[in-house]
Write a protein that holds these residues in place. Structure first.
Motif, PDB file in Angstrom:
ATOM      1  N   ASP A 209       0.836  -1.207   0.000  1.00  0.00           N
ATOM      2  CA  ASP A 209       0.000   0.000   0.000  1.00  0.00           C
ATOM      3  C   ASP A 209       0.871   1.258   0.000  1.00  0.00           C
ATOM      4  N   ASN A 210       1.989   1.207  -0.748  1.00  0.00           N
ATOM      5  CA  ASN A 210       2.920   2.339  -0.869  1.00  0.00           C
ATOM      6  C   ASN A 210       3.479   2.767   0.482  1.00  0.00           C
ATOM      7  N   ARG A 211       3.585   1.819   1.401  1.00  0.00           N
ATOM      8  CA  ARG A 211       4.149   2.084   2.718  1.00  0.00           C
ATOM      9  C   ARG A 211       5.127   0.984   3.082  1.00  0.00           C
ATOM     10  N   ILE A 212       6.016   1.279   4.016  1.00  0.00           N
ATOM     11  CA  ILE A 212       7.025   0.314   4.464  1.00  0.00           C
ATOM     12  C   ILE A 212       6.596  -0.185   5.838  1.00  0.00           C
ATOM     13  N   TRP A 213       6.397  -1.503   5.946  1.00  0.00           N
ATOM     14  CA  TRP A 213       5.925  -2.125   7.188  1.00  0.00           C
ATOM     15  C   TRP A 213       7.123  -2.776   7.872  1.00  0.00           C
ATOM     16  N   LEU A 235       5.859   2.984   7.990  1.00  0.00           N
ATOM     17  CA  LEU A 235       6.515   4.208   7.542  1.00  0.00           C
ATOM     18  C   LEU A 235       5.917   4.630   6.206  1.00  0.00           C
ATOM     19  N   ASN A 236       5.393   5.840   6.170  1.00  0.00           N
ATOM     20  CA  ASN A 236       4.855   6.413   4.933  1.00  0.00           C
ATOM     21  C   ASN A 236       5.865   7.434   4.425  1.00  0.00           C
ATOM     22  N   LEU A 237       6.507   7.128   3.293  1.00  0.00           N
ATOM     23  CA  LEU A 237       7.573   7.983   2.769  1.00  0.00           C
ATOM     24  C   LEU A 237       7.015   9.326   2.299  1.00  0.00           C
ATOM     25  N   ILE A 238       7.702  10.407   2.685  1.00  0.00           N
ATOM     26  CA  ILE A 238       7.311  11.756   2.255  1.00  0.00           C
ATOM     27  C   ILE A 238       8.298  12.283   1.218  1.00  0.00           C
ATOM     28  N   LYS A 239       9.564  12.424   1.620  1.00  0.00           N
ATOM     29  CA  LYS A 239      10.583  12.952   0.713  1.00  0.00           C
ATOM     30  C   LYS A 239      11.929  12.315   1.016  1.00  0.00           C
ATOM     31  N   GLY A 247      18.422  20.073   1.893  1.00  0.00           N
ATOM     32  CA  GLY A 247      19.116  20.002   0.626  1.00  0.00           C
ATOM     33  C   GLY A 247      18.151  19.759  -0.526  1.00  0.00           C
ATOM     34  N   PRO A 248      18.680  19.535  -1.718  1.00  0.00           N
ATOM     35  CA  PRO A 248      17.819  19.273  -2.883  1.00  0.00           C
ATOM     36  C   PRO A 248      16.987  18.010  -2.695  1.00  0.00           C
ATOM     37  N   THR A 249      15.767  18.032  -3.219  1.00  0.00           N
ATOM     38  CA  THR A 249      14.850  16.904  -3.096  1.00  0.00           C
ATOM     39  C   THR A 249      15.146  15.887  -4.189  1.00  0.00           C
ATOM     40  N   LEU A 250      15.492  14.670  -3.801  1.00  0.00           N
ATOM     41  CA  LEU A 250      15.738  13.603  -4.760  1.00  0.00           C
ATOM     42  C   LEU A 250      14.457  12.905  -5.181  1.00  0.00           C
ATOM     43  N   TYR A 251      13.535  12.739  -4.251  1.00  0.00           N
ATOM     44  CA  TYR A 251      12.276  12.044  -4.556  1.00  0.00           C
ATOM     45  C   TYR A 251      11.190  12.582  -3.637  1.00  0.00           C
ATOM     46  N   GLU A 252       9.998  12.753  -4.207  1.00  0.00           N
ATOM     47  CA  GLU A 252       8.822  13.176  -3.440  1.00  0.00           C
ATOM     48  C   GLU A 252       7.674  12.230  -3.744  1.00  0.00           C
ATOM     49  N   ASN A 253       7.067  11.727  -2.695  1.00  0.00           N
ATOM     50  CA  ASN A 253       5.991  10.755  -2.859  1.00  0.00           C
ATOM     51  C   ASN A 253       4.736  11.458  -3.392  1.00  0.00           C
ATOM     52  N   PRO A 254       4.289  11.123  -4.614  1.00  0.00           N
ATOM     53  CA  PRO A 254       3.094  11.809  -5.146  1.00  0.00           C
ATOM     54  C   PRO A 254       1.808  11.390  -4.455  1.00  0.00           C
ATOM     55  N   GLY A 255       1.761  10.208  -3.869  1.00  0.00           N
ATOM     56  CA  GLY A 255       0.537   9.744  -3.221  1.00  0.00           C
ATOM     57  C   GLY A 255       0.446  10.067  -1.750  1.00  0.00           C
ATOM     58  N   PHE A 256       1.386  10.877  -1.234  1.00  0.00           N
ATOM     59  CA  PHE A 256       1.354  11.195   0.200  1.00  0.00           C
ATOM     60  C   PHE A 256       0.311  12.273   0.460  1.00  0.00           C
TER      61      PHE A 256
END
Length: 342
Positions: A209-213, A235-239, A247-256
């Motif tokens: 479900d796009n989360r880390i258990w 854990l629900n990833l944000i950035k 610092g610069p954003t490498l990845y941003e979760n679009p479904g957060f």
């Protein structure tokens, strides 16, 4: 079997002339009592953990002010499971997150688990490689601590864990970066002074479900089955940032979706449900009034109506004559009295 004395300097070079204890298979002859009596000492090989401690990974686990008791117990459980971790006092919420890098430098730590509390109900976790990065920010959900779960499993304190990752970690680049960050943070270094040379539990990281258990299981020796120990959290990833705590954003979760937006949607849904109930009540009220009007007027009454004959219009030009009443008018009382006097 009598107890044997351990020879001093067992960790040094082993004496070749010394006799070692023999492990005899079933059906074999036991060693003679005379040999054991002649020399009642053997050399014990050095433990496995006496090797050189090369991996100097140290993890700083602390939080900001305003956390609740559940977060505090979760931090204590993580410090118990990770013998290479260090603790520190709570950080003031007014300070910037870049101050955490200085705290890690003071504590001689190169990894950091920082728990940030907001509004006394939302918990965010930073996993950072200090001081150069990268770092990841998560929203922590569904926290269950060791004291709360009351699981049947148990493991040796300070033992080294196995890390088990979902196959999805190798398919996408952001999860591959997180996998390497988790390996360096949660794995206990080999030959660490506070660790034990045993492997009896497993840390599992599963993506669903796009989360880390996160789960912690004990390895049972009898049949190699797994029993959950705890703690557990999601854990629900944000950035993911290039630097440490920025610092610069490498990845941003679009479904957060932020917790504030989630609570706002719940309030809007509840308000919409109330408005819908009010509209239904008004519709029912209008329907009841319409039915009452229809009951007063009979629709079938017009079926038997026939049009009347048209009569010519007669216009009278003179006033009608007054009508003469046939009934004799009775005289008044005064007139009756005058008539009586006459």
């Amino acid at each position: 079997m009598s107890a044997f004395k351990r020879k001093r300097g067992g960790r040094g070079p082993v004496d070749k002339k010394a006799k070692k204890a023999k492990i005899v298979a079933d059906g074999g002859e036991a060693p003679r009592e005379t040999e054991r009596e002649e020399k009642n000492e053997i050399t014990v090989p050095a433990p496995v953990s006496s090797g050189k401690w090369t991996n100097k990974e140290r993890v700083l686990i602390f939080s900001s002010r305003g956390i609740n008791f559940r977060t505090r117990h979760l931090m204590q459980d993580l410090r118990t499971m990770m013998p290479h971790s260090k603790a520190d006092t709570k950080m003031d919420r007014k300070d910037k997150l870049f101050v955490v890098n200085e705290v890690c430098e003071i504590k001689n730590c190169n990894k950091c688990l920082f728990f940030e509390a907001k509004k006394k109900q939302d918990l965010y976790m930073w996993v950072s490689n200090s001081p150069h990065g990268p770092s990841a920010k998560f929203l922590v959900q569904n926290i269950h601590t060791l004291a709360e779960l009351k699981m049947t499993g148990n493991c040796l304190k300070g033992s080294r864990p196995l890390l088990s990752f979902d196959p999805k970690f190798d398919k996408e680049p952001q999860y591959a970066l997180l996998k390497e960050l988790f390996i360096q943070t949660f794995s206990t270094p080999r030959y660490h002074p506070k660790s034990q040379p045993f492997v009896d539990h497993v840390f599992t990281f599963t993506i669903a479900d796009n989360r880390i258990w996160f789960r912690n299981y004990q390895i049972i020796e009898e049949d190699a089955s797994l029993v959950e120990i705890g703690p557990r959290f999601v854990l629900n990833l944000i950035k993911i940032f290039q630097g440490s705590f920025g610092g610069p954003t490498l990845y941003e979760n679009p479904g957060f979706q932020s917790p504030n937006m989630h609570r706002r949607e719940i309030r809007l849904a509840a308000a919409a449900k109330v408005r819908e109930k009010q509209m239904v009540k008004e519709m029912q009220k209008m329907k009841r009034t319409d039915t009452k009007v229809d009951l007063v007027r009979d629709i079938t009454a017009d079926v038997f109506l026939t049009p009347a004959e048209e009569k010519p219009v007669h216009i009278e030009t003179e006033a009608p004559e007054p009508k003469v009443s046939k009934k004799k008018q009775k005289p008044f009382k005064r007139q009756r009295m005058q008539m009586a006097r006459r």
